[in-house]
Design a protein around this motif. Structure first.
Motif, short mmCIF file in Angstrom:
data_model
loop_
_atom_site.label_atom_id
_atom_site.label_comp_id
_atom_site.label_asym_id
_atom_site.label_seq_id
_atom_site.Cartn_x
_atom_site.Cartn_y
_atom_site.Cartn_z
N HIS A 14 0.84 -1.21 0.00
CA HIS A 14 0.00 0.00 0.00
C HIS A 14 0.88 1.26 0.00
O HIS A 14 0.62 2.21 -0.74
CB HIS A 14 -0.91 -0.03 1.23
N ILE A 15 1.92 1.25 0.82
CA ILE A 15 2.84 2.40 0.88
C ILE A 15 3.52 2.60 -0.47
O ILE A 15 3.56 3.72 -0.99
CB ILE A 15 3.89 2.20 2.00
N LEU A 16 4.03 1.53 -1.05
CA LEU A 16 4.70 1.64 -2.36
C LEU A 16 3.73 2.17 -3.41
O LEU A 16 4.10 3.01 -4.24
CB LEU A 16 5.28 0.30 -2.79
N HIS A 17 2.50 1.69 -3.37
CA HIS A 17 1.47 2.14 -4.32
C HIS A 17 1.29 3.66 -4.24
O HIS A 17 1.28 4.35 -5.25
CB HIS A 17 0.16 1.41 -4.04
N HIS A 18 1.16 4.17 -3.03
CA HIS A 18 0.95 5.61 -2.87
C HIS A 18 2.21 6.41 -3.16
O HIS A 18 2.12 7.53 -3.68
CB HIS A 18 0.37 5.93 -1.49
N CYS A 19 3.37 5.86 -2.85
CA CYS A 19 4.63 6.55 -3.16
C CYS A 19 4.86 6.63 -4.66
O CYS A 19 5.61 7.49 -5.12
CB CYS A 19 5.81 5.85 -2.49
N ASN A 51 12.44 1.00 7.07
CA ASN A 51 12.83 -0.28 6.49
C ASN A 51 12.76 -0.24 4.97
O ASN A 51 13.67 -0.73 4.28
CB ASN A 51 11.94 -1.39 7.05
N LEU A 52 11.70 0.33 4.43
CA LEU A 52 11.57 0.44 2.97
C LEU A 52 12.66 1.33 2.39
O LEU A 52 13.17 1.07 1.30
CB LEU A 52 10.18 0.97 2.60
N GLU A 53 13.03 2.35 3.15
CA GLU A 53 14.09 3.24 2.69
C GLU A 53 15.45 2.54 2.76
O GLU A 53 16.27 2.66 1.84
CB GLU A 53 14.10 4.53 3.51
N GLU A 54 15.69 1.79 3.81
CA GLU A 54 16.95 1.04 3.93
C GLU A 54 17.11 0.03 2.80
O GLU A 54 18.21 -0.22 2.33
CB GLU A 54 17.03 0.33 5.29
N LYS A 55 15.98 -0.52 2.34
CA LYS A 55 16.00 -1.47 1.23
C LYS A 55 16.03 -0.77 -0.13
O LYS A 55 15.97 -1.42 -1.16
CB LYS A 55 14.78 -2.40 1.32
#
Length: 99
Positions: A14-19, A51-55
């Motif tokens: 969901h976060i990736l979708h909105h980003c 975490n998403l940013e670290e990846k």
């Protein structure tokens, strides 16, 4: 609230979708997720974003807005690839379990 490991993946997608659609920030994402039935606290969303940013799936920038500093997040090319893969897998799964 501690996030159920099962729903954590849904929230990340969901976060990736909105980003992908626009820059987001933590409080906005909490409200967006609330509209979809997720009750998530700042203590849960910010570690997920970190975490998403670290990846390297999202990247952030900080903007000073008066006295408030706000961190905005946007998807990266790597994040776009991951989102596309996740959508393909979700479509396959939904097709199988909703037969």
């Amino acid at each position: 609230m501690r996030i159920n490991e099962f729903f954590s993946s849904f929230i990340k997608i969901h976060i990736l979708h909105h980003c992908l659609k626009e820059e987001i920030y933590g409080v906005w994402m909490i409200e967006e997720l609330k509209e979809h039935g997720y009750k998530i606290s700042p203590g849960s969303i910010y570690p997920l974003l970190r975490n998403l940013e670290e990846k390297r799936l999202i990247r952030s920038r900080i903007e000073q807005m008066g006295k408030v500093k706000r961190k905005f997040y946007r998807i990266t090319p790597k994040g776009k690839k991951e989102l596309i893969s996740a959508k393909i897998k979700l479509k396959e799964l939904m097709g199988e379990i909703l037969k």
